[in-house]
Design a protein around this motif. Sequence first.
Motif, short mmCIF file in Angstrom:
data_model
loop_
_atom_site.label_atom_id
_atom_site.label_comp_id
_atom_site.label_asym_id
_atom_site.label_seq_id
_atom_site.Cartn_x
_atom_site.Cartn_y
_atom_site.Cartn_z
N MET A 162 -4.22 -40.73 -21.99
CA MET A 162 -3.32 -39.82 -21.28
C MET A 162 -3.57 -38.38 -21.73
O MET A 162 -3.36 -37.44 -20.95
N GLN A 163 -4.03 -38.19 -22.99
CA GLN A 163 -4.30 -36.86 -23.52
C GLN A 163 -5.69 -36.35 -23.10
O GLN A 163 -6.06 -35.24 -23.46
N GLY A 164 -6.42 -37.20 -22.43
CA GLY A 164 -7.76 -36.80 -21.97
C GLY A 164 -8.85 -37.11 -22.97
O GLY A 164 -9.95 -36.56 -22.89
N ARG A 165 -8.56 -37.95 -23.92
CA ARG A 165 -9.57 -38.33 -24.91
C ARG A 165 -10.05 -39.75 -24.66
O ARG A 165 -9.35 -40.57 -24.07
N TYR A 166 -11.24 -39.99 -25.18
CA TYR A 166 -11.80 -41.34 -25.04
C TYR A 166 -11.80 -42.09 -26.37
O TYR A 166 -12.53 -43.07 -26.53
N ASN A 167 -11.00 -41.62 -27.32
CA ASN A 167 -10.93 -42.32 -28.60
C ASN A 167 -9.53 -42.12 -29.18
O ASN A 167 -8.85 -41.13 -28.87
N VAL A 168 -9.16 -43.07 -30.00
CA VAL A 168 -7.85 -42.97 -30.67
C VAL A 168 -8.03 -42.09 -31.90
O VAL A 168 -9.03 -42.18 -32.61
N SER A 169 -7.06 -41.24 -32.16
CA SER A 169 -7.15 -40.35 -33.33
C SER A 169 -5.97 -40.60 -34.27
O SER A 169 -5.03 -41.33 -33.94
N TYR A 170 -6.06 -39.98 -35.43
CA TYR A 170 -4.98 -40.09 -36.42
C TYR A 170 -3.67 -39.53 -35.83
O TYR A 170 -2.58 -40.02 -36.12
N LYS A 225 -10.20 -34.25 -33.29
CA LYS A 225 -9.42 -35.49 -33.17
C LYS A 225 -10.29 -36.74 -33.13
O LYS A 225 -10.23 -37.54 -32.19
N GLU A 226 -11.14 -36.84 -34.16
CA GLU A 226 -11.93 -38.05 -34.39
C GLU A 226 -12.96 -38.32 -33.29
O GLU A 226 -13.48 -39.43 -33.17
N ARG A 227 -13.29 -37.33 -32.51
CA ARG A 227 -14.32 -37.52 -31.47
C ARG A 227 -15.68 -37.76 -32.13
O ARG A 227 -16.43 -38.65 -31.72
N ALA A 228 -16.00 -36.93 -33.13
CA ALA A 228 -17.31 -37.03 -33.77
C ALA A 228 -17.47 -38.36 -34.50
O ALA A 228 -18.52 -39.01 -34.42
N THR A 229 -16.44 -38.75 -35.23
CA THR A 229 -16.50 -40.00 -35.99
C THR A 229 -16.65 -41.20 -35.05
O THR A 229 -17.44 -42.12 -35.32
N THR A 230 -15.90 -41.17 -33.96
CA THR A 230 -15.98 -42.28 -32.98
C THR A 230 -17.37 -42.33 -32.36
O THR A 230 -17.95 -43.40 -32.18
N MET A 231 -17.88 -41.14 -32.04
CA MET A 231 -19.21 -41.07 -31.45
C MET A 231 -20.25 -41.68 -32.39
O MET A 231 -21.14 -42.42 -31.95
N LEU A 232 -20.12 -41.36 -33.69
CA LEU A 232 -21.06 -41.86 -34.68
C LEU A 232 -20.97 -43.38 -34.81
O LEU A 232 -21.98 -44.08 -34.88
N GLU A 233 -19.74 -43.87 -34.81
CA GLU A 233 -19.56 -45.31 -35.02
C GLU A 233 -20.02 -46.12 -33.82
O GLU A 233 -20.53 -47.23 -33.95
N PHE A 234 -19.84 -45.56 -32.63
CA PHE A 234 -20.17 -46.32 -31.41
C PHE A 234 -21.45 -45.82 -30.75
O PHE A 234 -21.65 -45.99 -29.54
N GLU A 245 -19.66 -48.14 -20.59
CA GLU A 245 -19.41 -46.90 -19.86
C GLU A 245 -18.47 -46.00 -20.64
O GLU A 245 -18.69 -44.79 -20.72
N ILE A 246 -17.44 -46.60 -21.15
CA ILE A 246 -16.44 -45.80 -21.85
C ILE A 246 -17.02 -45.18 -23.12
O ILE A 246 -16.69 -44.05 -23.50
N ALA A 247 -17.94 -45.93 -23.79
CA ALA A 247 -18.57 -45.40 -25.01
C ALA A 247 -19.46 -44.21 -24.65
O ALA A 247 -19.47 -43.21 -25.37
N LYS A 248 -20.13 -44.31 -23.52
CA LYS A 248 -20.98 -43.19 -23.09
C LYS A 248 -20.12 -41.97 -22.74
O LYS A 248 -20.45 -40.84 -23.10
N LEU A 249 -19.03 -42.25 -22.05
CA LEU A 249 -18.12 -41.16 -21.71
C LEU A 249 -17.58 -40.50 -22.97
O LEU A 249 -17.46 -39.27 -23.06
N GLN A 250 -17.28 -41.31 -23.94
CA GLN A 250 -16.74 -40.79 -25.21
C GLN A 250 -17.78 -39.91 -25.90
O GLN A 250 -17.46 -38.85 -26.42
N ARG A 251 -19.02 -40.37 -25.88
CA ARG A 251 -20.10 -39.59 -26.51
C ARG A 251 -20.26 -38.25 -25.81
O ARG A 251 -20.37 -37.21 -26.47
N MET A 252 -20.25 -38.28 -24.52
CA MET A 252 -20.42 -37.02 -23.77
C MET A 252 -19.28 -36.06 -24.09
O MET A 252 -19.49 -34.87 -24.29
#
Lengths: 344, 482
Positions: A277-285, B89-98, B104-111
Amino acid sequence: MVTENDVTFFSEKSKQLLAEISKDLVGQREVVEETVIAMIAGGNVLLEGVPGVGKTRLVRSLGQAFSLPFSRIQFTPDLMPADVTGTTVIEKGEQGQNILKFQKGPIFSNIILADEINRATPKTQSALLEAMQEHTVTAGGHTFTLDEPFFVLATQNPIEQDGTYPLPEAQMDRFMFKLMMGFPSISELTAIVNMTQESMDEHAQSVLTGQDLLAMRATAKEIPITQEVLHYAMKLVSATHPELADSPDYTKQYIRFGASPRAGQALITAGKVRALMQGRYNVSYEDINVLAFPVLRHRIKPSFAAITEKIPTDELIRQLLLDINGKRQPPVKPVASKKPTGRR
Amino acid sequence: MKLNKLFHSFKQKMIWENMLKSLLLAAMLAACGVFVTSFVYHILIMETPVFLTALIGGGIFLVSFITAFIIRYPTQKRVAARVDAMGLKERATTMLEFRDVNTEIAKLQRMDAVAHIQKASAKQMVLRIRKADYLLCIVSICLAFTMLVLPFNVFAFSQTETPGDDGQQEIVRQLIADLREDVKQAELEEQLKEQLNQIIDDLEEDLQNAESELDQAGEIQQAMDEMKQLLEDALTKNKIGEALQKYELTRQLGEAISAGDAKKVSSALDELESKLIANTELVKQLSETIISALIDSGVEEDDALYSALAEICPTLILLDITSDSFATNLGTLFDDAEAAILAALEGQASIEEQLGEMEDTMNDTKDEVLGNEKKEKPEEEPTGEGEKPEGENPEGAKPDGERTEGERTEGEMPEGMGGETPGDGEGEENTMSEGIYDPISGSVTYGEVFAAYYAQYLEALESGDVPEDLQEMMDQYFSALG
């Protein structure tokens, strides 16, 4: 498999949903957002607030926005379980014979508003248990599956606790969130009065169907979460247990019982929805920190020391978060209210 | 986009940060090492070896710097976490781990993560070095430096005073000053004064280099003995007197000269004059006797007393014994000789007095050094033999300083302590007997006895009489006695 279109759809629809609901409900932004999160995540919500703050209106708006059937059950001390689930009645058949037919109760809907749930007897309250957890109803020896999506929003009145039946822990645990609806500010109150002076009807338009909601739920499940964030959430839930050796000192002092594993599940599931909903593709702290309050406040039982010292549960949760982030502070006790001086 | 390239600028900054933090930690640990090393040497009251301390500090610095740098080296994971802390907000860490997941969602997350990382700048990354770290490093370096420059004996809490104590130094300084003043005031020949001053200079140097009070007392005793020997060598009246006493003709004169008694000298010379007038044949004999006695005495020819007596001989031989004026001439000769002898004896008295004063000064200082009370020497009643004639010693004999020979009574010092019993043929004064033994009370202080004993040991050591393998044991022996 989730595609980019699904994510885009999710993002657009959630924004529209919030916008529609805000047409009927002034303020309470956090409550609305968290209620939507719980719905999308597949959880149920316990809403606590004084009368007239918009609890029923919220549920009606949700029903309208989702184009889903909505039913309201007013819980009273004389309400029977059959009044909730339904009962078997004798009907005349086509040929005039007597046949037994199960008459579905109000629970057979998609969105249920269980108003003042703590006023009903435990027997009646437990009638909701199966439905909330299993999404099934057993009556007359038959098990009926409830239509998906199924969402229960129960309310509690924080005042007039005399003669009520507090929900048992087992039932409390089945609510994903417990949300506190506070009294609106003066500006919000002014807006409410102005709006309702014109019309009391809900103006929310339908933006989603039940199937859309299920699709959004499936999309949210795919959101990745790192091991660090996952571990952080589990560490938070463990820290609520005083019997564990490595729990903080004030957990041992101020908490009697900690949260169940459902709290961990709720944190992660709701965290994924919030991230999207926040526009992110990952869960954060941050997602975990924000959702810690609605997830844990009804699952933690404060000790006698916390009750006597009047330390609110939210304060305990705040201390837990500070502790596991290495920024421990002493608990903040509520300031004694000032007596009115009579001056204008 | 490759992750290394994406994180490059952030990693560089983190490497610099790591170097700085490792430097601070290494400096702090090295300073602690230097502090501890210095402290240990101070506790042992030993001077801190600068090279060793620097080696220890440098070693600790190097090892801890390298270790800390390696442990804290910014890995990709650490860099990603640090980038996330800038608001991603953990974008970089998630990108590294996945990064290996191809959903598709993992690629979107990386981008999404790449887009956000590219917007961020390494300049926005704040160095995580606390002010407390800087402060701690500075404080530890200051403490280490302070411990290094502190005097090595700052923690010495020994009860016995060391030669470095101010009080002890003051005693020594006073001794040297008193001795120099005594020599300056004494009526002695310049050559003798020079020799005495040399002994005093040597004593001053030895006292500064002494490692303990015992050594100091020993050095003082040694110097005292040297001075005594020097002054006694200058005190020729005894030698000449004893030599003259071997001959019958000059026995009385010899006794008078040994006693330093002006009246007796005068009386002896009158007696001799009478004998020579009565028997002129004794004139030549007298001359030969005096010459023989002077030669036997071993005294230098430039000695005043020697000269006074030696001048008699040639004049005596040249006298015309048959002349009517023989008696007058003889009388004149003997008058001149008497004057010269008495003048020489007066000089000898000054030497004796000086000897007594120096002995007193040095004995008192030795007692102070050893922590003994000053032994007050009782007043000696003047005796006939020892008393100097008035006028010959205008300053007056020290009431408690003079001892005359032959005044040993019972209770004399035992053998081994150097107490030569009276009447010994040697006649050589023992360094240990005079100035220590109190014939009145029959007692002697331990400190004085020990100091004299220790001085003898030092002499034996210097002359090589003590075997090398026994020296350490002897040092321990004297330390135990002290």
